[in-house]
Design an enzyme around this catalytic site. Structure first.
Site, PDB file in Angstrom:
ATOM      1  N   ASP B  54       0.829  -1.206   0.000  1.00  0.00           N
ATOM      2  CA  ASP B  54       0.000   0.000   0.000  1.00  0.00           C
ATOM      3  C   ASP B  54       0.866   1.259   0.000  1.00  0.00           C
ATOM      4  O   ASP B  54       0.555   2.256  -0.647  1.00  0.00           O
ATOM      5  CB  ASP B  54      -0.911  -0.019   1.242  1.00  0.00           C
ATOM      6  CG  ASP B  54      -1.987   1.047   1.208  1.00  0.00           C
ATOM      7  OD1 ASP B  54      -2.582   1.302   2.267  1.00  0.00           O
ATOM      8  OD2 ASP B  54      -2.218   1.625   0.149  1.00  0.00           O
ATOM      9  N   HIS B 245      -7.427   0.453   9.547  1.00  0.00           N
ATOM     10  CA  HIS B 245      -6.413   0.919   8.589  1.00  0.00           C
ATOM     11  C   HIS B 245      -6.634   2.413   8.457  1.00  0.00           C
ATOM     12  O   HIS B 245      -7.357   2.874   7.574  1.00  0.00           O
ATOM     13  CB  HIS B 245      -6.662   0.176   7.268  1.00  0.00           C
ATOM     14  CG  HIS B 245      -5.665   0.470   6.189  1.00  0.00           C
ATOM     15  ND1 HIS B 245      -4.806  -0.483   5.704  1.00  0.00           N
ATOM     16  CD2 HIS B 245      -5.390   1.594   5.482  1.00  0.00           C
ATOM     17  CE1 HIS B 245      -4.052   0.036   4.745  1.00  0.00           C
ATOM     18  NE2 HIS B 245      -4.387   1.278   4.597  1.00  0.00           N
ATOM     19  N   CYS B 278      -1.644  10.375  -0.010  1.00  0.00           N
ATOM     20  CA  CYS B 278      -3.073  10.249  -0.278  1.00  0.00           C
ATOM     21  C   CYS B 278      -3.330  10.613  -1.735  1.00  0.00           C
ATOM     22  O   CYS B 278      -3.044  11.735  -2.146  1.00  0.00           O
ATOM     23  CB  CYS B 278      -3.871  11.167   0.638  1.00  0.00           C
ATOM     24  SG  CYS B 278      -5.636  11.085   0.329  1.00  0.00           S
TER      25      CYS B 278
END
Lengths: 298, 337
Positions: B54, B245, B278
Site C-alpha cells: 500500500d 487501517h 493520499c
C-alpha cells in the site's frame, strides 16, 4: 446463581457472557472495569501560537505581523489568545516588542489575552502595558519527560501543580515539553495530579514531537480535562530536537473535537486562514495536517 | 458472586490504561459517552505492515526490485508478524507492483511471519499462489461511487467477482483477508453510513475472510465517526476479526487507533515511515507511520513484538532509496535529539 452451568459453558467467551448476563455488565461498569467514556460538552482552546509558537520559531516576526496574526485569531471565536511574553528581550529576542504588541492589538470582547510574566518586573511591565491577565508560570513543563532527566515521576508533577494552584493560579497547564508522552504516561500523570488539583482547573499542553499529541489530548478529555493549549499552524518547533515539530496544531485539535461533537466556539476555516497568513510571513509550511489536506483536496 | 468472578478471566480484563477511572468532578459538564469502551485495552496488538504494498503503490517514485526485497527483509527482522509484500494486479494499472513475481520469490520469508498479497481477481490469485504466496487479500468499498470510479462496478458486483477467488482460496487452503475502503468518508460521496460499512464487512466475513481491515481511505475520520462506525460493524462481525487501517491525512490516525483499541480492536495496519501519500489530496500524507503507532502502543504497555529501532532502520533505508523525508514523527525526533 442458578445460571452457573450456562456461565461455565460461556466463560471462555467474554462477549457471550456480557450478552447473557446484562446485570454483570452493569455491575462491572460500577466497578469501572468497563468504562463508557464521557467527554466534556465544551472544550476551551488556549491559543499559544503568538507567544509559545513564535518564541520557538527561528525567524523573528515583525511587530505588525504579530498584531495582524492576533487580530485574525481574535475573529475566529477563540476565547483565549496568549499574546506575548514579558521576559527580558536579552533572553527571548522574539518577544522584545511585547509592549507594542499588547498595545497594538484590537481586543475583541469576550477574548482574554494573557501574557507570560516570569517575575515582578515583567508583571509590572505587563500591567503598565494594559495586560488584564497574566500567566504566573501556571505552566508546568516536562510533565511526561525531561530532555536531561528522562522519566519524570507523576507525583512530582502533582506536587508542582498543587503548589501553583495553592498559590492562586486559576488554571494549571500541564506541558509535555518534549512531546515524549503517550496515552499511557498521560493517564498516569493526570491521575496523580487530579488527586490534588480539581480537573476543572487543569489544561493540557501537548507537543507533537513524536506524533502523540492528539491521542494524548483524547486521553485527557476522557479523564475530564476540558482545556487544551495549541498553536495555530503548529507554530514553534522543539528546541530539544532540531527540526522536529513542537506545539500541536490548533486546526488539527479543532478538527478532532468538532468531529466528536464537542463544541469549541471556534471557526476552523478562519483559523486555517490565520495559519496560512503566518506561514506565508514566516516563509514556511504549516505543521497542521488539516491545513495541508484542506489546501489540496480534489 | 465470587465464583462467577473467578470464571471471568482477570488476566484478559486489563482495565483501560491499567487503572480504574476516577469519578469525574461534578463541576465538569459531561454528555453521554461518544465512545463505548466495551473491552479493556488489548494486551497485544498485531501490526499489519502495509508499507511494501500500500505504501510503495502510492509513492510517485518506482522502487527497484532489490530495494523492495531488502526493505521486506529488514521489516522481517524487526519482529513484525505480517508484512504485505506486493500486489498481483495488472502492471498496466499499477506499474509500481509490476515486479510482483520477483519480489515474492526474492524475499527471505521468516518463519512465523505472514506475507499476504493483494489479489484483485482469480488470475491474480493463481499467479500469487504460483509465486509462493500463502495468504491473499481482497477488497471492497463501502461507497458505491468510490467502487464505480475505482473499479467501474457496484459494491455488490465487486464482491461477486471475488466469489471465485474465495472458492479457489478455500480449495487451496489459503487464508483471505478482506479490506473495506471509505469506512468513514468517501472523496466522491462524502459521509458514509456506518450501516453500509457493516453490510460490506459482514459480506466479506461471510464469504470467508478471516479478518476484515476497515480503511479510512481519505483520513477524514475522527474518534467520533470512528466509534460510530465500529459500533455498527461490531454488531455484524466479531471484534476479534476486525482491523483498522487509518490514514493520517488530517492528523487523526493515532487518536482513531486509540478509540479502536478501546473498543476491542487488536489489529492495526500501518506503513513504515508513513509511506504512501493520499491520492485524493495531492501532497498530503496517507498511511499512518508504523513507528508512531508502535511508539504509542509500547507507551501504553501493549506488546507488539516489534523492535522499534530495527523498524526505524528499515524506514531510514526506504526513505534514502526514495530520496524523501520520513513521514514518521518518531523517526524525525529520534534522529535529532
Amino acid at each position: 446463581m442458578g445460571n452457573i452451568p450456562t456461565t461455565v459453558k460461556h466463560c471462555l467467551s467474554y462477549e457471550q457472557l456480557m450478552e447473557d448476563h446484562p446485570w454483570l455488565r452493569r455491575w462491572l461498569q460500577e466497578e469501572k472495569i468497563i468504562t463508557e467514556h464521557k467527554y466534556p460538552e465544551f472544550v476551551k482552546i488556549v491559543e499559544v501560537g503568538p507567544r509559545d509558537g513564535l518564541q520557538n520559531e527561528k525567524e523573528v516576526v515583525p511587530t505588525r505581523v504579530k498584531i495582524q496574526l492576533i487580530d485574525m485569531l481574535s475573529e475566529t471565536g477563540l476565547s483565549v489568545i496568549e499574546a506575548t511574553s514579558f521576559v527580558s528581550s536579552k533572553w527571548v529576542p522574539q518577544m522584545a516588542d511585547h509592549t507594542d504588541v499588547l498595545q497594538g492589538i484590537q481586543r475583541a470582547p469576550h477574548v482574554q489575552y494573557p501574557v507570560l510574566t516570569p517575575n515582578m518586573q515583567g508583571f509590572q511591565d505587563a500591567v503598565a502595558a494594559g495586560a488584564t491577565e497574566v500567566a504566573v508560570f501556571g505552566y508546568v513543563s516536562c510533565v511526561l519527560g525531561c530532555p536531561y532527566e528522562g522519566h519524570v515521576e507523576p507525583s512530582k508533577v502533582a506536587e508542582v501543580a498543587k503548589r501553583l494552584y495553592d498559590m492562586g493560579c486559576y488554571e494549571i497547564s500541564l506541558g509535555d515539553t518534549i512531546g515524549i508522552g503517550t496515552p499511557g504516561s498521560m493517564f498516569k500523570m493526570l491521575q496523580s495530579v487530579m488527586k490534588d488539583v480539581p480537573v476543572h482547573a487543569l489544561a493540557v499542553h501537548c507537543h507533537d514531537t513524536y506524533g502523540q499529541a492528539l491521542p494524548n489530548i483524547l486521553t485527557a478529555l476522557q479523564m475530564g480535562v476540558s482545556v487544551v493549549d495549541s498553536a495555530v499552524a503548529g507554530l514553534g518547533g522543539c528546541p530539544y530536537a532540531e527540526g522536529s515539530s513542537g506545539n500541536v496544531s490548533t486546526e488539527d485539535v479543532l478538527y478532532m473535537l468538532h468531529g466528536m461533537g464537542i463544541e469549541t466556539g471556534v471557526n476552523l476555516t478562519k483559523v486555517i486562514e490565520a495559519g496560512d497568513f503566518i506561514c506565508n510571513a514566516l516563509c514556511r509550511k504549516t505543521n497542521s495536517k488539516v491545513a495541508q489536506a484542506k489546501g489540496r483536496t480534489l | 458472586m465470587a465464583a462467577l468472578m473467578r470464571l471471568v478471566n482477570r488476566r484478559t480484563l486489563r482495565p483501560a490504561m491499567g487503572q480504574q477511572y476516577l469519578t469525574f468532578s461534578s463541576a465538569a459538564k459531561v454528555k453521554a459517552g461518544v465512545v463505548k469502551a466495551v473491552h479493556a485495552l488489548p494486551e497485544k496488538v498485531k501490526i499489519v505492515e502495509v508499507g511494501p504494498r500500500d505504501g510503495l503503490q502510492n509513492e510517485k517514485t518506482i522502487v527497484p526490485t532489490e530495494a523492495k526485497i531488502n526493505l521486506i527483509d529488514m521489516l522481517s527482522e524487526s519482529g513484525l508478524p505480517v508484512i504485505e509484500a506486493t500486489s498481483f494486479v495488472s502492471p498496466k494499472w499499477v506499474p509500481q507492483m509490476a515486479d510482483q513475481m520477483e519480489v515474492m520469490k526474492g524475499i527471505s520469508k521468516k518463519p512465523g511471519v505472514s506475507y499476504p498479497v493483494l489479489t484483485p481477481n482469480l488470475k491474480g490469485f493463481q499467479a500469487a499462489v504460483k509465486a509462493g504466496a500463502s495468504e491473499v487479500a481482497i477488497f471492497g468499498a463501502a461507497s458505491e461511487l468510490f467502487s464505480k470510479k475505482n473499479i467501474n462496478c457496484s459494491v455488490d458486483e465487486s464482491l461477486q467477482r471475488f466469489d471465485e477467488v474465495m472458492k479457489a482460496a478455500k480449495e487451496a487452503a489459503v487464508p483471505v483477508r478482506g479490506y473495506v475502503s471509505c469506512v468513514v468518508g468517501c472523496p466522491y460521496e462524502g459521509k458514509v453510513a456506518p450501516e453500509k460499512v457493516a453490510h460490506v464487512a459482514k459480506r466479506l466475513y461471510s464469504m470467508g475472510c478471516y479478518e476484515i481491515s476497515l480503511g479510512d481511505t481519505i483520513g477524514v475520520g475522527t474518534p467520533g465517526s470512528m466509534s460510530e462506525m465500529l459500533e455498527a460493524v461490531t454488531k455484524e462481525v466479531p471484534v476479534s476479526a476486525l482491523a483498522v487501517h487509518c490514514h493520517d491525512t488530517y492528523g487523526q490516525a493515532l487518536a482513531n487507533i486509540l478509540v479502536a483499541l478501546q473498543m476491542g480492536i487488536s489489529v492495526v495496519d500501518s506503513s513504515v515511515a508513513g509511506l504512501g501519500g493520499c491520492p485524493y489530496a495531492q501532497g498530503a500524507s496517507g498511511n499512518v507511520a508504523t513507528e508512531d503507532v508502535v511508539y504509542m502502543l509500547h507507551g501504553l504497555g501493549i506488546q507488539t513484538g516489534v523492535d522499534l529501532t530495527k523498524l526505524m532502520d528499515a524506514g531510514a533505508f526506504i526513505c534514502r532509496t526514495l530520496n524523501r523525508k520520513t513521514n514518521s514523527k518518531v523517526a524525525q525526533a529520534t534522529c535529532k535529539l
